[in-house]
Design an enzyme around this catalytic site. Structure first.
Site, short mmCIF file in Angstrom:
data_model
loop_
_atom_site.label_atom_id
_atom_site.label_comp_id
_atom_site.label_asym_id
_atom_site.label_seq_id
_atom_site.Cartn_x
_atom_site.Cartn_y
_atom_site.Cartn_z
N HIS A 118 0.77 -3.36 12.82
CA HIS A 118 1.74 -4.21 13.80
C HIS A 118 1.76 -3.52 15.14
O HIS A 118 2.75 -3.67 15.75
CB HIS A 118 3.37 -4.25 13.02
N CYS A 126 -1.16 -5.46 29.31
CA CYS A 126 -0.50 -6.49 30.47
C CYS A 126 -0.38 -7.93 29.51
O CYS A 126 -1.10 -8.33 28.57
CB CYS A 126 -1.60 -6.73 31.37
N ASN A 220 9.64 4.65 -3.48
CA ASN A 220 10.85 3.56 -2.63
C ASN A 220 12.08 4.08 -3.43
O ASN A 220 12.16 3.95 -4.75
CB ASN A 220 10.33 2.35 -2.73
N ALA A 238 10.76 9.29 -0.02
CA ALA A 238 9.24 9.86 -0.01
C ALA A 238 9.16 11.05 0.48
O ALA A 238 8.29 11.81 0.19
CB ALA A 238 8.60 8.82 1.37
P1 OAD Z 1 11.91 -2.72 5.55
O1 OAD Z 1 12.91 -2.50 6.54
O2 OAD Z 1 11.73 -4.25 5.35
O3 OAD Z 1 11.80 -1.83 4.38
C1 OAD Z 1 12.06 -0.65 4.50
C2 OAD Z 1 11.89 -0.17 3.06
O4 OAD Z 1 12.06 1.47 2.97
C3 OAD Z 1 12.82 -0.55 2.04
O5 OAD Z 1 12.29 -1.07 0.73
C4 OAD Z 1 13.71 0.65 1.66
O6 OAD Z 1 14.16 0.77 0.22
C5 OAD Z 1 12.77 2.01 1.74
N1 OAD Z 1 13.23 2.96 2.20
C6 OAD Z 1 14.31 3.36 2.72
N2 OAD Z 1 14.47 4.98 2.96
C7 OAD Z 1 13.38 5.36 2.21
C8 OAD Z 1 12.73 6.78 2.19
N3 OAD Z 1 13.55 7.70 2.42
N4 OAD Z 1 11.67 7.06 1.44
C9 OAD Z 1 10.93 5.75 1.10
N5 OAD Z 1 11.65 4.57 0.94
C10 OAD Z 1 12.47 4.09 1.97
O7 OAD Z 1 10.47 -2.38 6.45
P2 OAD Z 1 9.00 -2.62 6.29
O8 OAD Z 1 8.61 -3.06 4.94
O9 OAD Z 1 8.20 -1.54 6.98
O10 OAD Z 1 7.32 -5.93 11.41
O11 OAD Z 1 9.09 -4.12 7.14
C11 OAD Z 1 7.78 -4.63 7.55
C12 OAD Z 1 7.92 -5.08 8.75
O12 OAD Z 1 9.12 -5.85 8.91
C13 OAD Z 1 8.10 -4.20 10.25
O13 OAD Z 1 6.84 -3.63 10.29
C14 OAD Z 1 8.42 -5.26 10.90
C15 OAD Z 1 9.68 -6.01 10.45
O14 OAD Z 1 9.66 -7.40 10.89
C16 OAD Z 1 7.21 -6.27 12.89
O15 OAD Z 1 7.84 -5.74 13.51
C17 OAD Z 1 6.13 -7.25 12.95
#
Ligand code: OAD
Length: 252
Positions: A118, A126, A220, A238
């Site tokens: 991402h 730019c 997770n 994690a």
């Molecule tokens: P999310 O915010 O959707 O999910 C975060 C995950 O991390 C959840 O499943 C939580 O349970 C888990 N979590 C929280 N604390 C944790 C810890 N201490 N250890 C392990 N896990 C933990 O984030 P992503 O899956 O990264 O995209 O979301 C994907 C994309 O959604 C992002 O990259 C972004 C957003 O739209 C763009 O910006 C293009």
């Protein structure tokens, strides 16, 4: 004691893939995308800040928000999960790290060649000619929560710089996506850390590995997967689970 099939899979893996999401940086205090919309930013919808249309309409609003997020990352430190992932690379013949995060905490923990699906907060380009600035962005003064900031100008064409991240409605960088899919199809073990697995196409990565015959481990605190024949789940943060996995598998 962790399940012995998991420890065996890790010790015997020739190609290990680690796939991370916002959760891996949570213990560093980096707000996730939705959490980042707190404070004065709360009144905005992500779609009004993270789209090309939003930038065209109000570049200073969008740039201000991303500079605020960039400062939050600069002030943060890698946590034990980032460090354990960097250490895992030293125990396998081939290692690929794929992240959905736009921070640089993996790199600062010592990981190399990180695939950023991402994009990155640190690599603007730019909006007009797509070229990157010759010099990296200086650590700006901390923008106040909610403050607008005029984006710097491109040194090549005079256009406005935009954050080097993937916005809603934009394609993922093709080279990064191809490299991620290729690694997922070739690995023997994939560890998916801190991702909700709902944002596509990134969320296809663990599925591709599983379909190609690899084992998959989910780390997770939330239930994001069911343990199956080739799927393992470690329910916990994690920053605790990954160092423990490293210790039990390699005594590291
Ligand atoms: P999310 O915010 O959707 O999910 C975060 C995950 O991390 C959840 O499943 C939580 O349970 C888990 N979590 C929280 N604390 C944790 C810890 N201490 N250890 C392990 N896990 C933990 O984030 P992503 O899956 O990264 O995209 O979301 C994907 C994309 O959604 C992002 O990259 C972004 C957003 O739209 C763009 O910006 C293009």
């Amino acid at each position: 004691m962790l399940p012995s099939p998991l420890l065996t899979a890790l010790r015997s893996a020739r190609h290990l893939v680690v796939f991370t999401g916002a959760g891996v940086s949570a213990e560093s205090g980096i707000p996730t995308f939705r959490d980042a919309l707190s404070g004065l930013w709360q009144r905005f919808d992500p779609a009004t800040l993270a789209t090309p249309q939003a930038f065209r309409r109000d570049p200073a609003l969008v740039w201000g928000w991303y500079e605020w997020r960039r400062m939050k990352v600069l002030q943060a430190q890698p946590n034990p999960a980032h460090r354990a992932i960097a250490e895992l690379a030293r125990h396998v013949a081939e290692f690929t790290l794929i992240t959905q995060n736009v921070d640089d905490l993996h790199e600062r923990a010592g990981s190399q060649d990180v695939i950023h699906l991402h994009g990155s907060l640190q690599q603007p380009r730019c909006f007009a000619c797509a070229r990157s600035p010759a010099a990296p962005l200086a650590p700006a003064d901390e923008p106040e929560d909610g403050r607008r900031l005029e984006p710097p100008r491109c040194t090549h064409c005079g256009g406005r710089l935009r954050p080097g991240v993937v916005w809603f409605g934009e394609n993922l960088p093709a080279a990064a996506l191809n490299a991620a899919f290729d690694a997922a199809r070739r690995c023997d073990l994939l560890i998916s850390v801190g991702t909700s697995g709902v944002v596509y196409p990134a969320a296809e990565v663990p599925r591709l590995a599983l379909d190609a015959g690899a084992m998959v481990l989910h780390v997770n605190p939330q239930a994001v997967a069911q343990p199956g024949e080739r799927e393992f789940v470690l329910r916990g943060p994690a920053g605790a689970e990954l160092p423990e996995l490293l210790r039990q598998a390699f005594g590291a």
